[in-house]
Design a protein around this motif. Structure first.
Motif, PDB file in Angstrom:
ATOM      1  N   GLU B 172      37.890  37.264  45.639  1.00 14.83           N
ATOM      2  CA  GLU B 172      36.899  37.879  46.452  1.00 14.83           C
ATOM      3  C   GLU B 172      35.670  37.347  45.799  1.00 14.83           C
ATOM      4  O   GLU B 172      34.376  38.247  46.128  1.00 14.83           O
ATOM      5  N   ASN B 175      32.357  39.963  44.251  1.00 18.62           N
ATOM      6  CA  ASN B 175      32.473  41.462  45.117  1.00 18.62           C
ATOM      7  C   ASN B 175      33.875  42.252  44.630  1.00 18.62           C
ATOM      8  O   ASN B 175      33.874  43.238  44.823  1.00 18.62           O
ATOM      9  N   SER B 176      34.698  41.435  43.788  1.00 20.96           N
ATOM     10  CA  SER B 176      35.796  42.149  43.408  1.00 20.96           C
ATOM     11  C   SER B 176      35.305  43.228  42.192  1.00 20.96           C
ATOM     12  O   SER B 176      36.250  44.258  42.329  1.00 20.96           O
ATOM     13  N   GLU B 179      35.927  46.581  43.663  1.00 17.07           N
ATOM     14  CA  GLU B 179      37.118  46.856  44.239  1.00 17.07           C
ATOM     15  C   GLU B 179      37.856  47.922  43.198  1.00 17.07           C
ATOM     16  O   GLU B 179      37.510  47.698  42.132  1.00 17.07           O
TER      17      GLU B 179
END
Lengths: 435, 370
Positions: B172, B175-176, B179
């Motif tokens: 991703e 953006n990870s 997470e």
């Protein structure tokens, strides 16, 4: 030293047997103490099994450690058993020879761990093989046989030379006029109150230097003389105790405390032993090896001559150290250095050698200040790099060494290809002039 | 003893005495005649204790700053939630850089409280290159027990890898980082460093600074020995070897820029020059510095030489200040070689002359004699 002064009136073939037999026991106990201490400190693992590389004495490159660590421990254990054999006096000559071989074997594995007193124990152990030290005090046997009293002389000469030569070696300008290296070492006590402040002072450094020198030079003569003997031994006890407290020199002081006892006349040993245990004189002579006296004489002659080989080398003994070892030069210098090798590759690149990739900190410390180590290290690194696929043209050294508190100087000519130089007894031309 | 032998022995003794007295007298008169080189002043009014008080204050100051920067880094990481955007990502990167720069003034002090379970704390703060695949796995698994990880999976290099390389490492992309599991691991890594920094700081403040100040002398384990050894090591190993010679390929067949410091952030030069500035300040700033102590020991020339060598290194650093360090390593740029050479010239001055003048030893090993 006149040999005849080493044989005291009143000593006879029976009392000599008492002396040598008791000395055998003390020697074995000392060996046991030293060996068990070595084991307990984990030095087998740290000093022998840990390092991937060992520095070799010239001519003894073939002395290697076995692959299996269990065999190493087994050999060390056999060495301890051989000391028990020496202690007991059973099949004495066999155990004494085995101890000499194994102790010397471990000594020869890596010259990083060279110590004068290890060498001393080796010599003494060899001599012990050829003296009939099993004439009495044999476990489970109350008989005491006779031996030729001359045997005691050999041991006295061996011990006496150590002191005398250690004293002569101190007659150098660093020791006498700069109080070095004691000044550097004693300075470490600086912070321990008033006593520390005194120890760290110039006065103390000079006092200790002169006292040490005078002691080493004269103690044997006072030990020989019946009127001064007891006092001289007491002074020796104080001297060795002090050095044991002040400096990290391990078992050396205790070795010498025991060794110096041989200067007491054999009839006094006999008197003391008789108070402890009752032995029955057998009246016959202990059997001895025919070659015994010849071997002992050879040992003593070499012992006296070998330390003087330094005269065959250029001046600057402390700097190049050719002829320094095996000469009873004890605590004579503080060297600290920084040495890095550079490998010049065939493709024109250079490769810096990170010492910690190949050596332990102690090996690096020894390598950094001693030219023969640097040479051997260069050859070793070259082989290692070639096995990794590098093609090497030459290896040079950037070596800076400070001797007895002087500023650091370059010790190895930095344009010399060490791979083109060989180890050996010839003078090394690639070492710089001593500062 | 028979009279004859007694006589003989007395003669031997007499001769020895004669020889010794004569050589002593000769020796002493010789030493008096000889023009002695200028005597070095061996005692001075300098107080080791005051020096250690000042250096102790420096330690506390530097670790406080590191602690503050780690706090800021932690909040920047916390701020990635609920929503990650360009701005909080940029802020996070910025705070990471600042904390790493603050650490450059702390790496030297890895003795005393800086030794955690017998190992220098620096090992767990700054071991690189980081183990990329394991760091990635740990992050995906959301590992919170940071202590159970090896040193090559934690500390600044791991953080730098996660934060700067997230784009390419995770499916991703950056953006990870928000997470759950990855975010959790990020915070755990930072939290662990915060914890260790605070522990270290507390120990210095509560007790160690006092014993450090009173631990005078030059023996192994004295404060002078600890400081001098740590200073030399920080310069020789961390600056010269790890930051320069390893990535420049001095120890390998070719350059290895990926082994350099701050490789992912491309911040290598700033990190290098910050550590250098910190070492230079450590040596020479203040009236109770190493520099002042050397002068007091009568080693004014040595002090000048060391200061001059610091300046030479500084000029070489200035010459590459506009460049990307990784590019220079790859190009085997001559300016790197010159920089390394200047660093090299410093080694005999510090490791040899300075250590000698202080009267301390550079390495200590248990030994069995001489």
């Amino acid at each position: 030293m006149n040999l005849s002064t080493l044989k005291y009136p009143g000593e006879n073939d029976v009392s000599s047997a008492y002396l040598l037999s008791a000395f055998r026991i003390l020697f074995a106990l000392l060996g046991l103490f030293s060996a068990i201490r070595f084991l307990a400190k984990g030095w087998i693992k740290e000093l022998y099994l840990g390092p991937s590389f060992h520095f070799k004495y010239f001519g003894f490159e073939w002395v290697k450690l076995p692959e299996s660590q269990w065999i190493v421990y087994a050999l060390f254990t056999v060495m301890i058993i051989s000391l028990l054999g020496v202690l007991s006096g059973w099949v004495y000559r066999f155990w004494a020879a085995l101890y000499f071989i194994l102790f010397t074997y471990f000594e020869l594995i890596d010259k990083t761990y060279y110590l004068n007193h290890y060498y001393f124990i080796s010599i003494l152990a060899l001599a012990m093989v050829f003296v009939p030290a099993n004439a009495g005090l044999v476990f489970g046997n109350r008989l005491v046989k006779k031996i030729k009293s001359d045997y005691v002389l050999f041991i006295r000469v061996i011990v006496g030379v150590v002191y005398l030569y250690a004293g002569i070696a101190k007659l150098n300008s660093d020791w006498l006029f700069e109080a070095q290296p004691l000044s550097i070492w004693l300075n470490a006590f600086h912070s321990y109150g008033e006593l520390g402040a005194f120890l760290a002072s110039d006065t103390a450094a000079f006092m200790f230097s002169y006292a040490g020198c005078i002691f080493d030079l004269l103690v044997v003569f006072f030990l020989i003389n019946s009127r001064t003997r007891v006092w001289a031994y007491l002074v020796a006890l104080v001297f060795h105790t002090l050095t044991a407290i002040l400096f990290p020199i391990g078992v050396f002081p205790y070795v010498m405390m025991v060794a110096a006892l041989v200067f007491f006349p054999s009839y006094q040993w006999q008197k003391v032993i008789k108070k402890l245990i009752k032995l029955n004189p057998s009246g016959i002579y202990e059997s001895r090896s025919r070659a015994g006296k010849l071997v002992l004489t050879t040992i003593v002659v070499l012992h006296i001559l070998f330390p003087f080989r330094f005269v065959l080398y250029p001046s600057g003994l402390f700097w190049h150290e050719q002829g320094f070892r095996f000469s009873w030069r004890v605590m004579l210098m503080e060297k600290n250095g920084y040495t890095e090798l550079t490998a010049n590759l065939e493709n024109g690149r250079t490769l810096a050698i990170s010492n910690s990739d190949y050596l332990t900190p102690l090996q690096e410390k020894m390598m950094s200040t001693q030219p023969d180590f640097i040479l051997e290290y260069a050859h070793y690194v070259s082989k290692e790099l070639e096995s990794q696929g590098f093609k090497i043209n030459s290896i040079t050294a950037d070596a800076w060494v400070s001797l007895n508190g002087r500023s650091p100087f370059r010790m190895i000519q930095n344009n010399v290809n060490l791979l083109a130089e060989k180890d050996g007894f010839h003078p090394y031309t690639w070492i710089t002039q001593a500062p | 003893m028979q009279p004859f032998q007694q006589q003989q022995m007395n003669n031997t003794l007499k001769n020895i005495f004669k020889f010794f007295t004569i050589s002593l007298v000769l020796g002493l008169s010789f030493s008096c005649e000889e023009e002695r080189p200028e005597e070095k002043q061996t005692t001075c009014d300098f107080s080791q204790e005051e020096m250690f008080v000042d250096y102790g204050a420096l330690v506390v100051n530097n670790f406080s700053q590191l602690g503050d920067k780690l706090d800021e880094l932690e909040s920047a990481a916390t701020n990635l939630k609920p929503e990650l955007n360009d701005q909080n990502i940029a802020d996070l990167k910025n705070k990471l850089n600042e904390a790493y720069l603050a650490y450059q003034s702390c790496s030297l002090f890895d003795f005393g409280p800086g030794s955690i379970n017998g190992l220098p704390y620096t090992e767990r703060f700054d071991t690189y290159p980081t183990n990329q695949s394991l760091v990635k796995e740990n992050a995906k698994a959301g590992v919170t027990d940071v202590n159970s990880l090896f040193k090559s999976q934690v500390g600044f290099p791991a953080l730098e890898f996660l934060i700067y390389a997230a784009d390419t490492v995770f499916t991703e992309g950056k953006n990870s980082l928000s997470e759950d599991l990855i975010h959790q691991h990020l915070l755990a890594l930072i939290g662990d460093m915060k914890l260790k920094t605070n522990e270290l700081l507390n120990e210095w403040q509560s007790s160690y600074a006092t014993s450090f100040a009173s631990n005078t002398g030059t023996a192994d384990g004295s404060s002078l020995s600890l400081l001098a050894n740590a200073f030399v090591f920080d310069f020789e190993a961390r600056l010269r070897n790890i930051k320069l010679r390893i990535p420049a390929g001095y120890f390998s067949a070719g350059p290895q820029p990926e082994k350099g410091s701050a490789y992912f952030s491309d911040n290598g030069f700033t990190v290098l020059s910050t550590q250098f500035a910190s070492l230079k300040a450590f040596y020479g700033e203040g009236e109770n510095s190493f520099s002042a102590y050397l002068k007091c020991l009568g080693e004014t020339q040595l002090d000048l030489d060391i200061q001059a060598q610091f300046s030479s290194i500084e000029s070489q650093l200035d010459a590459i200040s506009q460049e990307n360090l990784t590019d220079l390593f790859i190009a085997e740029d001559n300016r790197i070689i010159e920089l390394v050479n200047e660093c090299q010239k410093m080694i005999p001055l510090l490791k040899g002359s300075m250590i000698n003048a202080f009267g301390v030893r550079i390495s200590y090993t248990d030994s069995d004699g001489d």
